[in-house]
Motif scaffolding. Structure first.
Motif, PDB file in Angstrom:
ATOM      1  N   ARG A  22     -10.428  -7.863   1.204  1.00  0.00           N
ATOM      2  CA  ARG A  22      -9.889  -8.233   2.509  1.00  0.00           C
ATOM      3  C   ARG A  22      -9.464  -9.701   2.490  1.00  0.00           C
ATOM      4  N   PRO A  23      -8.373 -10.027   3.158  1.00  0.00           N
ATOM      5  CA  PRO A  23      -7.931 -11.421   3.193  1.00  0.00           C
ATOM      6  C   PRO A  23      -8.855 -12.270   4.047  1.00  0.00           C
ATOM      7  N   ARG A  24      -9.025 -13.522   3.625  1.00  0.00           N
ATOM      8  CA  ARG A  24      -9.943 -14.396   4.350  1.00  0.00           C
ATOM      9  C   ARG A  24      -9.415 -14.813   5.725  1.00  0.00           C
ATOM     10  N   PHE A  25      -8.087 -14.788   5.860  1.00  0.00           N
ATOM     11  CA  PHE A  25      -7.530 -15.236   7.144  1.00  0.00           C
ATOM     12  C   PHE A  25      -7.575 -14.138   8.190  1.00  0.00           C
ATOM     13  N   PHE A  26      -8.045 -13.000   7.834  1.00  0.00           N
ATOM     14  CA  PHE A  26      -7.999 -11.844   8.716  1.00  0.00           C
ATOM     15  C   PHE A  26      -8.944 -12.031   9.898  1.00  0.00           C
ATOM     16  N   LEU A  27      -8.464 -11.614  11.141  1.00  0.00           N
ATOM     17  CA  LEU A  27      -9.249 -11.689  12.365  1.00  0.00           C
ATOM     18  C   LEU A  27      -9.837 -10.333  12.660  1.00  0.00           C
ATOM     19  N   SER A  28     -11.074 -10.322  13.196  1.00  0.00           N
ATOM     20  CA  SER A  28     -11.757  -9.052  13.420  1.00  0.00           C
ATOM     21  C   SER A  28     -11.176  -8.273  14.593  1.00  0.00           C
ATOM     22  N   ASP A  29     -10.464  -8.959  15.518  1.00  0.00           N
ATOM     23  CA  ASP A  29      -9.899  -8.265  16.678  1.00  0.00           C
ATOM     24  C   ASP A  29      -8.443  -7.909  16.462  1.00  0.00           C
ATOM     25  N   ALA A  30      -8.010  -7.869  15.233  1.00  0.00           N
ATOM     26  CA  ALA A  30      -6.628  -7.532  14.916  1.00  0.00           C
ATOM     27  C   ALA A  30      -6.614  -6.466  13.840  1.00  0.00           C
ATOM     28  N   SER A  31      -5.474  -5.835  13.691  1.00  0.00           N
ATOM     29  CA  SER A  31      -5.275  -4.835  12.643  1.00  0.00           C
ATOM     30  C   SER A  31      -4.239  -5.345  11.664  1.00  0.00           C
ATOM     31  N   LEU A  32      -4.382  -4.928  10.398  1.00  0.00           N
ATOM     32  CA  LEU A  32      -3.462  -5.360   9.356  1.00  0.00           C
ATOM     33  C   LEU A  32      -3.216  -4.181   8.431  1.00  0.00           C
ATOM     34  N   ALA A  33      -1.950  -3.996   8.083  1.00  0.00           N
ATOM     35  CA  ALA A  33      -1.592  -2.873   7.212  1.00  0.00           C
ATOM     36  C   ALA A  33      -0.393  -3.256   6.376  1.00  0.00           C
ATOM     37  N   TYR A  34      -0.265  -2.516   5.264  1.00  0.00           N
ATOM     38  CA  TYR A  34       0.858  -2.743   4.364  1.00  0.00           C
ATOM     39  C   TYR A  34       1.543  -1.414   4.122  1.00  0.00           C
ATOM     40  N   VAL A  35       2.867  -1.440   4.225  1.00  0.00           N
ATOM     41  CA  VAL A  35       3.670  -0.242   3.984  1.00  0.00           C
ATOM     42  C   VAL A  35       4.583  -0.537   2.811  1.00  0.00           C
ATOM     43  N   GLY A  36       4.341   0.191   1.707  1.00  0.00           N
ATOM     44  CA  GLY A  36       5.154  -0.037   0.537  1.00  0.00           C
ATOM     45  C   GLY A  36       6.572   0.455   0.701  1.00  0.00           C
ATOM     46  N   LYS A  37       7.391   0.064  -0.254  1.00  0.00           N
ATOM     47  CA  LYS A  37       8.792   0.469  -0.196  1.00  0.00           C
ATOM     48  C   LYS A  37       8.942   1.968  -0.278  1.00  0.00           C
ATOM     49  N   ASP A  38       7.978   2.592  -0.986  1.00  0.00           N
ATOM     50  CA  ASP A  38       8.016   4.048  -1.106  1.00  0.00           C
ATOM     51  C   ASP A  38       7.432   4.745   0.104  1.00  0.00           C
ATOM     52  N   GLY A  39       7.039   3.988   1.144  1.00  0.00           N
ATOM     53  CA  GLY A  39       6.513   4.568   2.371  1.00  0.00           C
ATOM     54  C   GLY A  39       5.023   4.759   2.362  1.00  0.00           C
ATOM     55  N   GLN A  40       4.303   4.322   1.272  1.00  0.00           N
ATOM     56  CA  GLN A  40       2.848   4.499   1.206  1.00  0.00           C
ATOM     57  C   GLN A  40       2.181   3.504   2.152  1.00  0.00           C
ATOM     58  N   PHE A  41       1.340   3.996   3.036  1.00  0.00           N
ATOM     59  CA  PHE A  41       0.696   3.206   4.078  1.00  0.00           C
ATOM     60  C   PHE A  41      -0.713   2.829   3.652  1.00  0.00           C
ATOM     61  N   SER A  42      -1.063   1.528   3.749  1.00  0.00           N
ATOM     62  CA  SER A  42      -2.390   1.031   3.389  1.00  0.00           C
ATOM     63  C   SER A  42      -2.953   0.255   4.565  1.00  0.00           C
ATOM     64  N   ASP A  43      -4.053   0.729   5.097  1.00  0.00           N
ATOM     65  CA  ASP A  43      -4.714   0.064   6.217  1.00  0.00           C
ATOM     66  C   ASP A  43      -5.685  -0.965   5.660  1.00  0.00           C
ATOM     67  N   LEU A  44      -5.421  -2.255   5.864  1.00  0.00           N
ATOM     68  CA  LEU A  44      -6.241  -3.328   5.321  1.00  0.00           C
ATOM     69  C   LEU A  44      -7.388  -3.716   6.250  1.00  0.00           C
ATOM     70  N   SER A  45      -7.416  -3.160   7.464  1.00  0.00           N
ATOM     71  CA  SER A  45      -8.450  -3.567   8.427  1.00  0.00           C
ATOM     72  C   SER A  45      -9.245  -2.375   8.931  1.00  0.00           C
ATOM     73  N   ALA A  46      -9.287  -1.329   8.145  1.00  0.00           N
ATOM     74  CA  ALA A  46      -9.936  -0.114   8.628  1.00  0.00           C
ATOM     75  C   ALA A  46     -11.438  -0.280   8.792  1.00  0.00           C
ATOM     76  N   GLU A  47     -12.080  -1.158   7.941  1.00  0.00           N
ATOM     77  CA  GLU A  47     -13.532  -1.258   7.944  1.00  0.00           C
ATOM     78  C   GLU A  47     -14.053  -2.381   8.822  1.00  0.00           C
ATOM     79  N   ASP A  48     -13.462  -3.576   8.730  1.00  0.00           N
ATOM     80  CA  ASP A  48     -14.001  -4.711   9.477  1.00  0.00           C
ATOM     81  C   ASP A  48     -13.087  -5.189  10.591  1.00  0.00           C
ATOM     82  N   GLY A  49     -12.083  -4.447  10.952  1.00  0.00           N
ATOM     83  CA  GLY A  49     -11.172  -4.818  12.044  1.00  0.00           C
ATOM     84  C   GLY A  49     -10.779  -3.588  12.840  1.00  0.00           C
TER      85      GLY A  49
END
Length: 525
Positions: free
Chosen positions: A113-140
């Motif tokens: 998890r990125p250090r700058f991440f806030l607990s009251d926000a959500s963060l995700a990455y969508v690859g060029k191929d459309g693959q969705f990655s939720d980066l805040s599923a556990e602690d946000g």
């Protein structure tokens, strides 16, 4: 009940107050709706800009790595995509498992998890191929996931607008609405083609909006209540002129039509109402006055007609009594009595005919209009006129002129005027002039009858054409006049669309002038 203090549903004050409050309330509701729309857009836009600024300062490369394969670097494999025990967000730039001494160190309770991440926000990455990655599923917050078509639209907008795209509202897996912003993981056209999205809950923003609307509604309600309390006395004072008009109308009756309302009360509409009401009172007063004058004329007319009929009837009755008594024994006395009775009966007949003629002229007279020569009519009447004049000097000054008229009625006017002149001139030294002239094209034809009699005083001239009016009753009684000849002449002239007037001075004679329209004019019935 005092009408000035009434305040029921049908009261003008009540209706004005209610409608004013409803109007202002409607305006406030519209303002509240507009405030809600604009405030919501402002808060959402402001929050979106703050999130975009946060994304711009975020170390995306440290999060994703040079290759951008966060899942591979975090050890996410398979369908569960569980992160490996590695710190991909270390600021030293070392990768997980590459420390120079000892086992790998982790500085975050959730590796990957990125250090700058806030607990009251959500963060995700969508690859060029459309693959969705939720980066805040556990602690946000769980990240909302859009459809593939929506991500393609976002990517196209980011690439065409230099890395900027409009925010979107979407619900996450828990049903919570979030405000989501987007950023490319690299410069447009040179990055890896992936999209980083960040979102926050909209509930706090909605709470702010609702709080502001509640404050606005409370203040608006208090303002309406205070406005109604202040507006009612002002409304009552404003309607005082109207109450004055109402009271004046209530006091008005047939015997009180001379009073008038003030025309300047400080309100244009009330002033116009007052002027209109005063005009109505004036017309009613004139109408009642005309009715009173008509009744008075009718009363005088009946009295005069009764008096005119009573005299010959009394005379006839007296002669009949004498004859019935048998006191008349000589043929000469009998012949004289019968002659007097015959003369009085002719006078009654003439009076009745004149009254019938006046009644017909008063009821929309129907004339047989034809084109005729006025001078020719006078020439036809010349022998009769000279016979009536006796030894008086008669002069005719006739200009050839044509008129549209009823010939018999015009002859009657001439005879009435000529006979009136004969009655008021000396039998031997009298002079009568009858003239016809037309001042010019389009002007009425003037028929004048002048004499050298004693003239008429101004006070008599004003009433000369009234029925049964006689300036010298003793003299006209001598010649059998009833005071109807001039009245009949005026009615006939007016029925032809003309007029009659008199010009006279005491001791200088009199001139009666009848003005008749030219032949091009034909009055309608």
């Amino acid at each position: 009940m005092n009408r000035r203090r009434s305040f029921g549903p049908r009261s003008l004050r009540y209706q004005l107050l209610l409608r004013s409050i409803l109007l202002i309330a409607g305006i406030l509701i519209v303002i509240g709706v507009m405030q809600y729309v604009f405030m919501k857009e402002f808060l959402y836009r402001n929050k979106a800009e703050a999130l975009e600024a946060q994304l711009l300062t975020a170390p995306i490369n440290n999060v994703l790595g040079e290759s951008g394969d966060w899942q591979r670097r975090a050890g996410v494999t398979g369908a569960n995509k569980e992160p490996a025990a590695a710190n991909i967000g270390a600021q030293s730039g070392t990768r997980a498992g590459e420390s120079e001494s000892g086992p790998p160190k982790t500085s975050s309770p959730h590796p990957g998890r990125p250090r700058f991440f806030l607990s009251d926000a959500s963060l995700a990455y969508v690859g060029k191929d459309g693959q969705f990655s939720d980066l805040s599923a556990e602690d946000g917050l769980p990240s909302p996931r859009l459809s593939a078509a929506q991500y393609e639209s976002v990517r196209a907008s980011l690439e065409s607008n230099r890395g900027k795209a409009d925010y979107r509202l979407a619900a996450d897996t828990e049903g919570t609405e979030q405000l989501v912003v987007f950023r490319l993981d690299g410069p447009p056209g040179r990055g890896r083609g992936g999209i980083v999205q960040m979102g926050v809950r909209t509930a706090p923003l909605a709470d702010v909006i609702v709080q502001q609307l509640l404050i606005f509604a409370t203040l608006s309600t208090l303002a309406l209540a205070a406005g109604a309390a202040l507006f009612l006395p002002l409304l009552r004072r404003t309607l005082v002129p109207l109450s004055t008009v109402v009271e004046a109308v209530e006091k008005t009756d047939a015997g009180n039509l001379t009073e008038r309302l003030p025309g300047h009360q400080g309100q244009e509409e009330i002033d116009r109402l007052s002027v209109s009401f005063n005009g109505m009172l004036g017309r009613l007063d004139n109408a009642f006055e005309a009715e009173r004058a008509a009744k008075e004329r009718m009363r005088q007319f009946i009295a005069d007609a009764s008096h005119e009929l009573r005299t010959p009837l009394t005379s006839i009755h007296g002669f009949l009594e004498v004859l019935l008594r048998g006191t008349v024994t000589k043929p000469e006395q009998l012949r004289s009595a019968l002659g007097s009775m015959h003369a009085e009966s002719k006078r009654i007949n003439k009076l009745v005919e004149d009254l019938l003629l006046l009644a017909k002229l008063d009821q929309q007279p129907r004339l047989s209009l034809t084109r005729c020569s006025l001078s020719g009519l006078i020439r036809e009447m010349e022998p009769q006129l000279r016979l009536l004049a006796g030894e008086r000097d008669v002069r005719l000054e006739l200009e050839p002129t044509d008129i549209m008229a009823d010939a018999d009625k015009i002859k009657q006017v001439v005879l009435n005027l000529f006979h009136n002149t004969v009655q008021h001139t000396d039998a031997a030294a009298g002079a009568i002039r009858l003239s016809i002239r037309t001042p010019g094209a389009g002007w009425p034809t003037e028929l004048s009858v002048s004499d050298n009699g004693p003239g008429i005083t101004p006070e008599h001239q004003a009433r000369l054409f009234e029925r049964f009016y006689r300036s010298d009753s003793s003299r006209t009684r001598k010649y059998g006049g009833a005071g109807l000849g001039l009245a009949i002449s005026r009615s006939i002239a007016e029925a032809h669309g003309g007029s009659i007037e008199v010009a006279s001075e005491p001791g200088s004679g009199s001139t009666f002038t009848v003005k008749l329209p030219a032949a091009t004019y034909a009055p309608t019935d």
